[in-house]
Write a protein that holds these residues in place. Structure first.
Motif, mmCIF file in Angstrom:
data_model
loop_
_atom_site.group_PDB
_atom_site.id
_atom_site.type_symbol
_atom_site.label_atom_id
_atom_site.label_comp_id
_atom_site.label_asym_id
_atom_site.label_seq_id
_atom_site.Cartn_x
_atom_site.Cartn_y
_atom_site.Cartn_z
ATOM 1 N N SER A 48 0.709 -1.309 -0.021
ATOM 2 C CA SER A 48 0.158 0.086 0.232
ATOM 3 C C SER A 48 0.771 1.298 -0.087
ATOM 4 O O SER A 48 0.246 2.454 -0.208
ATOM 5 N N ASP A 49 2.299 0.943 0.136
ATOM 6 C CA ASP A 49 3.027 2.375 0.226
ATOM 7 C C ASP A 49 2.813 3.085 -1.204
ATOM 8 O O ASP A 49 2.964 2.394 -2.131
ATOM 9 N N LEU A 50 2.836 4.214 -1.094
ATOM 10 C CA LEU A 50 2.648 5.132 -2.113
ATOM 11 C C LEU A 50 3.773 5.237 -3.261
ATOM 12 O O LEU A 50 3.722 5.513 -4.198
ATOM 13 N N SER A 51 5.004 4.906 -2.569
ATOM 14 C CA SER A 51 6.102 4.822 -3.515
ATOM 15 C C SER A 51 5.856 3.603 -4.682
ATOM 16 O O SER A 51 6.245 3.744 -5.762
ATOM 17 N N ILE A 52 5.196 2.669 -4.012
ATOM 18 C CA ILE A 52 4.856 1.382 -5.016
ATOM 19 C C ILE A 52 3.668 1.952 -5.840
ATOM 20 O O ILE A 52 3.430 1.414 -6.863
ATOM 21 N N GLN A 53 2.516 2.073 -5.098
ATOM 22 C CA GLN A 53 1.206 2.496 -5.930
ATOM 23 C C GLN A 53 1.438 3.834 -6.960
ATOM 24 O O GLN A 53 0.882 3.657 -7.920
ATOM 25 N N ARG A 54 2.128 4.611 -6.640
ATOM 26 C CA ARG A 54 2.246 5.976 -7.407
ATOM 27 C C ARG A 54 3.615 6.532 -7.800
ATOM 28 O O ARG A 54 3.600 7.481 -8.348
ATOM 29 N N GLY A 55 4.639 5.838 -7.293
ATOM 30 C CA GLY A 55 5.757 6.225 -7.437
ATOM 31 C C GLY A 55 6.282 7.580 -6.773
ATOM 32 O O GLY A 55 7.087 8.338 -7.206
ATOM 33 N N TYR A 56 5.637 7.727 -5.567
ATOM 34 C CA TYR A 56 5.916 9.006 -4.843
ATOM 35 C C TYR A 56 6.671 8.779 -3.742
ATOM 36 O O TYR A 56 6.493 8.113 -2.850
ATOM 37 N N GLY A 57 7.803 9.583 -3.774
ATOM 38 C CA GLY A 57 8.668 9.708 -2.660
ATOM 39 C C GLY A 57 9.867 10.401 -3.141
ATOM 40 O O GLY A 57 10.210 10.739 -4.210
ATOM 41 N N ILE A 58 10.924 10.792 -2.345
ATOM 42 C CA ILE A 58 12.055 11.423 -2.315
ATOM 43 C C ILE A 58 13.315 10.609 -1.786
ATOM 44 O O ILE A 58 13.026 9.728 -1.295
ATOM 45 N N PHE A 59 14.554 10.807 -2.180
ATOM 46 C CA PHE A 59 15.711 10.236 -1.742
ATOM 47 C C PHE A 59 16.796 11.020 -1.932
ATOM 48 O O PHE A 59 16.876 12.121 -2.261
ATOM 49 N N ASP A 60 18.049 10.804 -1.161
ATOM 50 C CA ASP A 60 19.155 11.102 -1.498
ATOM 51 C C ASP A 60 20.186 10.087 -1.399
ATOM 52 O O ASP A 60 20.105 9.114 -0.883
ATOM 53 N N PHE A 61 21.461 10.434 -1.693
ATOM 54 C CA PHE A 61 22.568 9.417 -1.866
ATOM 55 C C PHE A 61 23.913 9.918 -1.604
ATOM 56 O O PHE A 61 24.337 11.306 -2.107
ATOM 57 N N PHE A 62 24.725 9.552 -0.723
ATOM 58 C CA PHE A 62 25.960 10.158 -0.535
ATOM 59 C C PHE A 62 27.006 8.971 -0.349
ATOM 60 O O PHE A 62 26.836 7.959 -0.046
ATOM 61 N N LYS A 63 28.482 9.553 -0.506
ATOM 62 C CA LYS A 63 29.468 8.664 -0.389
ATOM 63 C C LYS A 63 29.720 8.501 0.901
ATOM 64 O O LYS A 63 30.002 9.400 1.642
#
Length: 279
Positions: free
Chosen positions: A20-35
């Motif tokens: 049911s998570d909206l990232s799965i249902q609608r691709g809604y979300g944010i992220f970030d990435f660092f080394k």
């Protein structure tokens, strides 16, 4: 390997989201990435600034204050104990009751082994192609990479490494990188609009200003064709020289002195950041 999810650190094979998570249902979300190198996350405050800003732009609330989030990140880094790695923070739209309305966001933090670009790309440069497209919410680092992923086969078919977005000839960014050109007078220029303001981009602008003229502004496909040099930047790639765009050769078709000089400066800046925290 371990991941952070649902407010605890668990073995990665037990890190799951409900359908049911909206990232799965609608691709809604944010992220970030660092080394991370030997337990040290490079430029962490800059990445956290962008993470919180992206969350605010997408009307998502990060479930931890900055100091608490830092503690979680360092706990995960210590537990995984990887020499060279990347850490990804994902904030989703939450478990939606109707598959459309956002709910309490879910925060996931994962860590992965990291490989930097090979010497061949630095020595010889790379080819890229172009595609007319502008990301939704370009200033936020969202999880929506549909266009970039859809173009993977086209990139491969053209024996390129990435695709540069533009709109009516005005360039913006790559799916996962920022773009720079070097004019004939050694002015270093990067697109100013419809782009994610990368942390490496920020550092390159600062470094370039020490010995060249550095600008954020409009960059067109014509500007690229007339450029002396071009390069892409990202957290994992640092600087990679671009020597061909579609079928247009940039400059003399070889990585340029400005690009390579800035790469050396960036590596030195990373070392400074590492040493400042070590001391």
């Amino acid at each position: 390997m371990f991941a952070y999810i649902h407010r605890e650190i668990v073995p990665v094979e037990k890190a799951f989201l409900h359908v049911s998570d909206l990232s799965i249902q609608r691709g809604y979300g944010i992220f970030d990435f660092f080394k991370v190198q030997d337990g040290h996350p490079y430029f962490l405050d800059d990445y956290l600034d962008r993470f919180y800003n992206s969350a605010a732009s997408m009307q998502l609330e990060v479930p931890h204050q900055r100091d608490d989030l830092k503690s979680i990140i360092f706990s995960l880094i210590t537990k995984n104990n990887i020499a060279a790695s990347g850490v990804k923070m994902i904030l989703t739209g939450g478990y939606s009751a109707d598959g459309y309305q956002p709910a309490e966001p879910n925060l996931i933090i994962t860590q992965h082994h990291l490989t930097l670009p090979g010497e061949d790309q630095i020595k010889n440069g790379v080819k890229i192609i172009t595609h007319e497209f502008v990301r939704d919410f370009a200033s936020a680092k969202t999880i929506n990479y549909s266009t970039g992923i859809w173009l993977i086969n086209k990139v491969k078919e053209n024996q390129a490494v990435d695709v540069l977005y533009h709109q009516k000839g005005i360039v913006s960014e790559f799916p996962r990188c920022n773009f720079f050109i070097v004019r004939n007078d050694n002015t270093v220029v990067t697109p100013a609009h419809q782009v994610l303001r990368g942390i490496t981009r920020k550092n390159i602008l600062k470094l370039a200003a020490r010995k060249y003229r550095a600008e954020e502004g409009v960059v067109t496909l014509e500007d690229i064709a007339n450029a002396k040099e071009a390069f892409l930047t990202s957290t994992t790639k640092r600087i990679v020289p671009v020597v061909k765009v579609n079928e247009t050769v940039i400059g003399d078709g070889k990585p340029g002195a400005v690009s390579l000089s800035l790469l050396n400066d960036l590596i030195a800046l990373e070392n400074e950041d590492f040493q400042s925290k070590a001391n």
